[in-house]
Design a protein around this motif. Structure first.
Motif, PDB file in Angstrom:
ATOM      1  N   UNK A   1       0.820  -1.215   0.000  1.00  0.00           N
ATOM      2  CA  UNK A   1       0.000   0.000   0.000  1.00  0.00           C
ATOM      3  C   UNK A   1       0.855   1.266   0.000  1.00  0.00           C
ATOM      4  N   UNK A   2       0.222   2.390  -0.360  1.00  0.00           N
ATOM      5  CA  UNK A   2       0.883   3.686  -0.306  1.00  0.00           C
ATOM      6  C   UNK A   2       1.025   4.108   1.155  1.00  0.00           C
ATOM      7  N   UNK A   3       2.267   4.468   1.560  1.00  0.00           N
ATOM      8  CA  UNK A   3       2.504   4.909   2.945  1.00  0.00           C
ATOM      9  C   UNK A   3       3.071   6.323   3.014  1.00  0.00           C
ATOM     10  N   UNK A   4       3.332   6.962   1.872  1.00  0.00           N
ATOM     11  CA  UNK A   4       3.867   8.322   1.888  1.00  0.00           C
ATOM     12  C   UNK A   4       2.804   9.294   2.391  1.00  0.00           C
ATOM     13  N   UNK A   5       3.261  10.438   2.901  1.00  0.00           N
ATOM     14  CA  UNK A   5       2.331  11.441   3.430  1.00  0.00           C
ATOM     15  C   UNK A   5       1.815  12.369   2.342  1.00  0.00           C
ATOM     16  N   UNK A   6       2.272  12.174   1.118  1.00  0.00           N
ATOM     17  CA  UNK A   6       1.850  13.023   0.008  1.00  0.00           C
ATOM     18  C   UNK A   6       1.826  12.186  -1.258  1.00  0.00           C
ATOM     19  N   UNK A   7       0.844  12.463  -2.101  1.00  0.00           N
ATOM     20  CA  UNK A   7       0.751  11.827  -3.411  1.00  0.00           C
ATOM     21  C   UNK A   7       0.634  12.943  -4.441  1.00  0.00           C
ATOM     22  N   UNK A   8       0.838  12.617  -5.702  1.00  0.00           N
ATOM     23  CA  UNK A   8       0.912  13.653  -6.720  1.00  0.00           C
ATOM     24  C   UNK A   8      -0.202  13.495  -7.723  1.00  0.00           C
ATOM     25  N   UNK A   9      -0.257  14.400  -8.679  1.00  0.00           N
ATOM     26  CA  UNK A   9      -1.365  14.434  -9.629  1.00  0.00           C
ATOM     27  C   UNK A   9      -1.294  13.295 -10.640  1.00  0.00           C
ATOM     28  N   UNK A  10      -0.116  12.742 -10.861  1.00  0.00           N
ATOM     29  CA  UNK A  10      -0.030  11.607 -11.771  1.00  0.00           C
ATOM     30  C   UNK A  10      -0.766  10.418 -11.163  1.00  0.00           C
ATOM     31  N   UNK A  11      -1.593   9.776 -11.960  1.00  0.00           N
ATOM     32  CA  UNK A  11      -2.360   8.635 -11.469  1.00  0.00           C
ATOM     33  C   UNK A  11      -1.425   7.471 -11.148  1.00  0.00           C
ATOM     34  N   UNK A  12      -1.844   6.624 -10.215  1.00  0.00           N
ATOM     35  CA  UNK A  12      -0.995   5.536  -9.725  1.00  0.00           C
ATOM     36  C   UNK A  12      -1.187   4.267 -10.551  1.00  0.00           C
ATOM     37  N   UNK A  13      -0.074   3.661 -10.927  1.00  0.00           N
ATOM     38  CA  UNK A  13      -0.042   2.339 -11.557  1.00  0.00           C
ATOM     39  C   UNK A  13      -0.915   2.242 -12.813  1.00  0.00           C
ATOM     40  N   UNK A  14      -0.985   3.316 -13.610  1.00  0.00           N
ATOM     41  CA  UNK A  14      -1.803   3.276 -14.822  1.00  0.00           C
ATOM     42  C   UNK A  14      -1.054   2.646 -15.993  1.00  0.00           C
ATOM     43  N   UNK A  15       0.282   2.622 -15.924  1.00  0.00           N
ATOM     44  CA  UNK A  15       1.079   2.132 -17.048  1.00  0.00           C
ATOM     45  C   UNK A  15       1.755   0.803 -16.756  1.00  0.00           C
ATOM     46  N   UNK A  16       2.204   0.622 -15.531  1.00  0.00           N
ATOM     47  CA  UNK A  16       2.905  -0.601 -15.149  1.00  0.00           C
ATOM     48  C   UNK A  16       2.686  -0.841 -13.660  1.00  0.00           C
ATOM     49  N   UNK A  17       2.567  -2.079 -13.243  1.00  0.00           N
ATOM     50  CA  UNK A  17       2.394  -2.350 -11.803  1.00  0.00           C
ATOM     51  C   UNK A  17       3.675  -2.173 -11.002  1.00  0.00           C
ATOM     52  N   UNK A  18       4.804  -1.917 -11.680  1.00  0.00           N
ATOM     53  CA  UNK A  18       6.079  -1.838 -10.980  1.00  0.00           C
ATOM     54  C   UNK A  18       6.540  -0.414 -10.696  1.00  0.00           C
ATOM     55  N   UNK A  19       5.802   0.581 -11.141  1.00  0.00           N
ATOM     56  CA  UNK A  19       6.116   1.983 -10.846  1.00  0.00           C
ATOM     57  C   UNK A  19       4.807   2.718 -10.589  1.00  0.00           C
ATOM     58  N   UNK A  20       4.665   3.252  -9.375  1.00  0.00           N
ATOM     59  CA  UNK A  20       3.415   3.925  -9.021  1.00  0.00           C
ATOM     60  C   UNK A  20       3.165   5.116  -9.934  1.00  0.00           C
ATOM     61  N   UNK A  21       4.179   5.923 -10.174  1.00  0.00           N
ATOM     62  CA  UNK A  21       4.060   7.112 -11.022  1.00  0.00           C
ATOM     63  C   UNK A  21       5.187   7.056 -12.051  1.00  0.00           C
ATOM     64  N   UNK A  22       4.862   6.603 -13.241  1.00  0.00           N
ATOM     65  CA  UNK A  22       5.909   6.302 -14.224  1.00  0.00           C
ATOM     66  C   UNK A  22       6.663   7.549 -14.663  1.00  0.00           C
ATOM     67  N   UNK A  23       5.947   8.616 -15.047  1.00  0.00           N
ATOM     68  CA  UNK A  23       6.621   9.817 -15.535  1.00  0.00           C
ATOM     69  C   UNK A  23       7.429  10.465 -14.414  1.00  0.00           C
ATOM     70  N   UNK A  24       6.832  10.588 -13.231  1.00  0.00           N
ATOM     71  CA  UNK A  24       7.549  11.183 -12.099  1.00  0.00           C
ATOM     72  C   UNK A  24       8.775  10.364 -11.714  1.00  0.00           C
ATOM     73  N   UNK A  25       8.736   9.066 -11.977  1.00  0.00           N
ATOM     74  CA  UNK A  25       9.895   8.213 -11.692  1.00  0.00           C
ATOM     75  C   UNK A  25      10.994   8.418 -12.723  1.00  0.00           C
ATOM     76  N   UNK A  26      10.636   8.326 -14.001  1.00  0.00           N
ATOM     77  CA  UNK A  26      11.649   8.333 -15.059  1.00  0.00           C
ATOM     78  C   UNK A  26      12.297   9.696 -15.255  1.00  0.00           C
ATOM     79  N   UNK A  27      11.595  10.782 -14.943  1.00  0.00           N
ATOM     80  CA  UNK A  27      12.194  12.104 -15.130  1.00  0.00           C
ATOM     81  C   UNK A  27      13.368  12.333 -14.174  1.00  0.00           C
ATOM     82  N   UNK A  28      13.482  11.515 -13.141  1.00  0.00           N
ATOM     83  CA  UNK A  28      14.625  11.638 -12.239  1.00  0.00           C
ATOM     84  C   UNK A  28      15.916  11.112 -12.844  1.00  0.00           C
ATOM     85  N   UNK A  29      15.814  10.445 -13.988  1.00  0.00           N
ATOM     86  CA  UNK A  29      17.035   9.994 -14.661  1.00  0.00           C
ATOM     87  C   UNK A  29      17.905  11.177 -15.074  1.00  0.00           C
TER      88      UNK A  29
END
Length: 327
Positions: A21-49
């Motif tokens: 489950x989600x345990x963070x105290x904040x979530x963002x506008x990107x929807x969760x797990x819409x593209x892959x079950x292995x990344x909650x927020x795909x764009x927010x994850x990959x832009x950190x590259x």
């Protein structure tokens, strides 16, 4: 969505992602797990590259060009920010949130030490280090107690502003010919005067420093504009989240990714932070009187700048690397 533009439908968010489950105290506008079950927020994850790529460039530059160790450590901290944010957005777990957000505080404290400890006594530097360590510990513990992202954001913004304005003050009063103590004024007080050749050299140094200042201010304006622009887009992302989600679904993937405001925040603040550390490196070399030993290589507006060491030639002149445009 225009029928001739290919796209993939978003589909329903996956309620059973790998990291639930989600345990963070904040979530963002990107929807969760819409593209892959292995990344909650795909764009927010990959832009950190981008953070990781720029951190790699910064570490390599520090090692290759002999920059001060504090900046090498700062780039490593910058790398941890990107890695922490990558893990946070991929998992939306509270421990990863702390790694992401607190590494931002720690890296800013490192830059604070680099800015305020320059040319100070060893005792002052030691006391400053103890103060910043204590401050970082306090922010860590109090943030963990409050679990309020607004506290972290305020602390980070305040620290960043203090370091930035202090560095700009030092830059102006140490490099601006009309503000710094000139060699000629020093010699007059000492009862000596500069000869004609020394005056020519002094004027050339003043022209050099004015040119450097102009480029530094361009660099500051560019980096700060990108950083604040990212903050503004993030603000719009929060304010109009429901509307943006509707637009993304109408556009489909990958076109809807362009409307992921927090992803733009990562790209733009990561770029702005890289510019700031690079500017700090160049400023430190100038404060050390090594303006002729280092150049700023910034061949294109959208390319990452780098402070590079120049090459000495036998007659004592400086041979610059002409493979890149120097500005």
């Amino acid at each position: 969505m225009p029928s001739w533009l290919p796209s993939v439908s978003y589909g329903a968010p996956n309620p059973g992602g790998y990291w639930d489950p989600v345990t963070s105290t904040i979530n963002w506008c990107e929807e969760d797990y819409y593209a892959t079950p292995y990344a909650a927020e795909m764009v927010n994850t990959l832009t950190n590259l981008l953070f990781m790529y720029l951190a790699f460039l910064g570490v390599q530059s520090c090692r290759k060009n002999g920059h001060d160790t504090i900046f090498l450590v700062s780039f490593i901290g910058y790398l941890l920010v990107g890695m922490g944010s990558f893990l946070f957005h991929a998992t939306l777990k509270y421990p990863m949130q702390l790694v992401d957000e607190l590494s931002m505080i720690y890296t800013t404290c490192l830059m604070c030490y680099a800015t305020f400890s320059y040319s100070r006594t060893r005792l002052f530097s030691l006391l400053l280090a103890l103060f910043l360590i204590s401050l970082a510990i306090f922010i860590t513990l109090y943030y963990h107690y409050l679990q309020d992202p607004a506290f972290h954001q305020s602390a980070y913004a305040l620290l960043t502003a203090i370091v930035l304005f202090r560095a700009m003050y030092v830059m102006e009063f140490s490099l601006r010919p009309s503000l710094k103590q000139s060699e000629e004024a020093y010699r007059v007080r000492e009862g000596r005067s500069m000869n004609k050749e020394e005056k020519v050299v002094s004027r050339e140094m003043d022209r050099r420093d004015r040119k450097i200042l102009g480029t530094m201010w361009t660099m500051i304006a560019y980096g700060l504009s990108v950083f604040l622009g990212g903050f503004y887009i993030w603000h719009l992302d929060n304010k109009y989240c429901l509307l943006l989600r509707e637009w993304r679904r109408e556009l489909g993937m990958p076109w809807g990714f362009v409307l992921e405001g927090h992803g733009w925040w990562h790209l733009m603040t990561g770029t702005g932070a890289y510019f700031y550390i690079t500017w700090g490196i160049w400023l430190r070399h100038c404060l050390n009187g090594r303006q002729d030993e280092y150049d700023l290589s910034w061949p294109r507006v959208f390319s990452p700048p780098e402070v590079v060491r120049t090459n000495k030639v036998a007659n004592g002149d400086l041979k610059h690397d002409t493979s890149k445009k120097q500005i």
